[in-house]
Design an enzyme around this catalytic site. Structure first.
Site, PDB file in Angstrom:
ATOM      1  N   CYS A   5       0.815  -1.204   0.000  1.00 22.03           N
ATOM      2  CA  CYS A   5       0.000   0.000   0.000  1.00 22.03           C
ATOM      3  C   CYS A   5       0.856   1.265   0.000  1.00 22.03           C
ATOM      4  CB  CYS A   5      -0.924   0.006   1.223  1.00 22.03           C
ATOM      5  SG  CYS A   5      -2.299   1.174   1.065  1.00 22.03           S
TER       6      CYS A   5
ATOM      7  N   ASP B 190      -6.109  -3.262  11.312  1.00 23.69           N
ATOM      8  CA  ASP B 190      -4.993  -2.331  11.319  1.00 23.69           C
ATOM      9  C   ASP B 190      -4.812  -1.774  12.729  1.00 23.69           C
ATOM     10  OD1 ASP B 190      -4.163   0.502   9.085  1.00 23.69           O
ATOM     11  OD2 ASP B 190      -2.912  -0.789  10.362  1.00 23.69           O
TER      12      ASP B 190
HETATM   13  O1  LIG Z   1      -0.666   4.537   4.235  1.00 25.39           O
HETATM   14  C1  LIG Z   1      -1.143   5.616   4.618  1.00 25.39           C
HETATM   15  O2  LIG Z   1      -0.490   6.689   4.665  1.00 25.39           O
HETATM   16  C2  LIG Z   1      -2.579   5.688   5.055  1.00 25.39           C
HETATM   17  C3  LIG Z   1      -3.101   6.918   5.453  1.00 25.39           C
HETATM   18  C4  LIG Z   1      -4.443   6.985   5.865  1.00 25.39           C
HETATM   19  C5  LIG Z   1      -5.252   5.853   5.854  1.00 25.39           C
HETATM   20  C6  LIG Z   1      -4.737   4.620   5.453  1.00 25.39           C
HETATM   21  C7  LIG Z   1      -3.400   4.536   5.064  1.00 25.39           C
HETATM   22  N1  LIG Z   1      -2.858   3.313   4.696  1.00 25.39           N
HETATM   23  C8  LIG Z   1      -3.715   2.192   4.633  1.00 25.39           C
HETATM   24  C9  LIG Z   1      -3.085   0.864   4.542  1.00 25.39           C
HETATM   25  O3  LIG Z   1      -3.726  -0.073   4.082  1.00 25.39           O
HETATM   26  C10 LIG Z   1      -1.734   0.617   5.167  1.00 25.39           C
HETATM   27  O4  LIG Z   1      -1.051  -0.357   4.395  1.00 25.39           O
HETATM   28  C11 LIG Z   1      -1.962   0.084   6.569  1.00 25.39           C
HETATM   29  O5  LIG Z   1      -2.508   1.124   7.340  1.00 25.39           O
HETATM   30  C12 LIG Z   1      -0.680  -0.461   7.193  1.00 25.39           C
HETATM   31  O6  LIG Z   1       0.300   0.560   7.197  1.00 25.39           O
HETATM   32  P1  LIG Z   1       1.761   0.200   7.847  1.00 25.39           P
HETATM   33  O7  LIG Z   1       1.509  -0.006   9.321  1.00 25.39           O
HETATM   34  O8  LIG Z   1       2.620   1.395   7.544  1.00 25.39           O
HETATM   35  O9  LIG Z   1       2.244  -1.057   7.176  1.00 25.39           O
END
Ligand SMILES: O=C(O)c1ccccc1NCC(=O)[C@H](O)[C@H](O)COP(=O)(O)O
Length: 207
Positions: free
Chosen positions: A10, A129
């Site tokens: 993502c 999440d």
């Molecule tokens: O990735 C972002 O900046 C984000 C911002 C606002 C809402 C969702 C967002 N990401 C969504 C996702 O699916 C991410 O992959 C997920 O939150 C996991 O993130 P991480 O902990 O950095 O792997």
């Protein structure tokens, strides 16, 4: 036969990162349309990124409490295969677009996860999440995996602080349908580290 764990990367903002992720064998890429995110992309940027993605790789459009008009505007301009709603959207809101959608649930201590996800029976997956006040997603932090009920009744997409170092344990512990990662495979927010993507994919495949 145990199905392989699917992978979503993502927060893709660069066409080259999309192309690399596809070559590495990921199943889906996520484009963030939440303007306050450092990983947000415009419609024009998304159109360039998507032009690098072949069939059989799902392009996921991610929204956080956007208006229906905004979602429709993106759907009309970008060939999105899947929607991801990462805010407080109701099931009715998610269903109106007549597209497959995954609903993100940010896990808070003491939350009745089954009660929350029971509202989204039409979702094609539930993305669990981490919860951080004021940060809807992409926190880079893990939540308490022990809080996850054994059977969600819907495909589990595990997210929140996954990395090449912990994804194997996440899969062995939770047996998710898919894993989702953003920060754990980055050089900086929105810029992916190709070696970390390769390592993440290899770790998932090794389970
Ligand atoms: O990735 C972002 O900046 C984000 C911002 C606002 C809402 C969702 C967002 N990401 C969504 C996702 O699916 C991410 O992959 C997920 O939150 C996991 O993130 P991480 O902990 O950095 O792997």
């Amino acid at each position: 036969m145990k199905p392989r764990t699917r992978i979503k990367i993502c927060g893709i903002t660069q066409p080259g990162d999309a192309a690399f992720a596809v070559a590495a064998g990921v199943d889906a890429i996520g484009l963030v349309f939440y303007p306050k995110s450092p990983r947000a992309v415009s419609i024009a940027q998304a159109q360039v990124i998507v032009s690098k993605v072949p069939g059989f790789v799902t392009v996921t459009g991610l929204f956080v409490d956007a208006s229906a008009e905004c979602v429709w505007q993106h759907l009309e301009a970008i060939p999105l295969g899947l929607l991801q709603f990462h805010g407080n959207e109701s099931a009715e809101f998610c269903e109106q677009f007549k597209r497959p959608y995954i609903k993100a649930v940010r896990v808070q201590p003491g939350m009745d996860i089954n009660a929350v996800i029971g509202q989204y029976k039409t979702a094609c997956g539930i993305l669990l999440d981490s919860y951080q006040p004021g940060v809807p997603g992409g926190t880079g932090t893990c939540f308490d995996w022990q809080a996850i009920p054994n059977d969600l009744g819907q495909p589990l997409i595990m997210a929140g602080g996954l990395t090449p170092e912990n994804v194997r344990q996440a899969i062995q512990t939770l047996h998710p349908f898919a894993v989702d990662v953003s920060g754990g495979v980055e050089i900086s927010k929105g810029v992916k580290d190709h070696q970390k993507i390769l390592a993440f994919v290899r770790e998932v495949a090794s389970v």
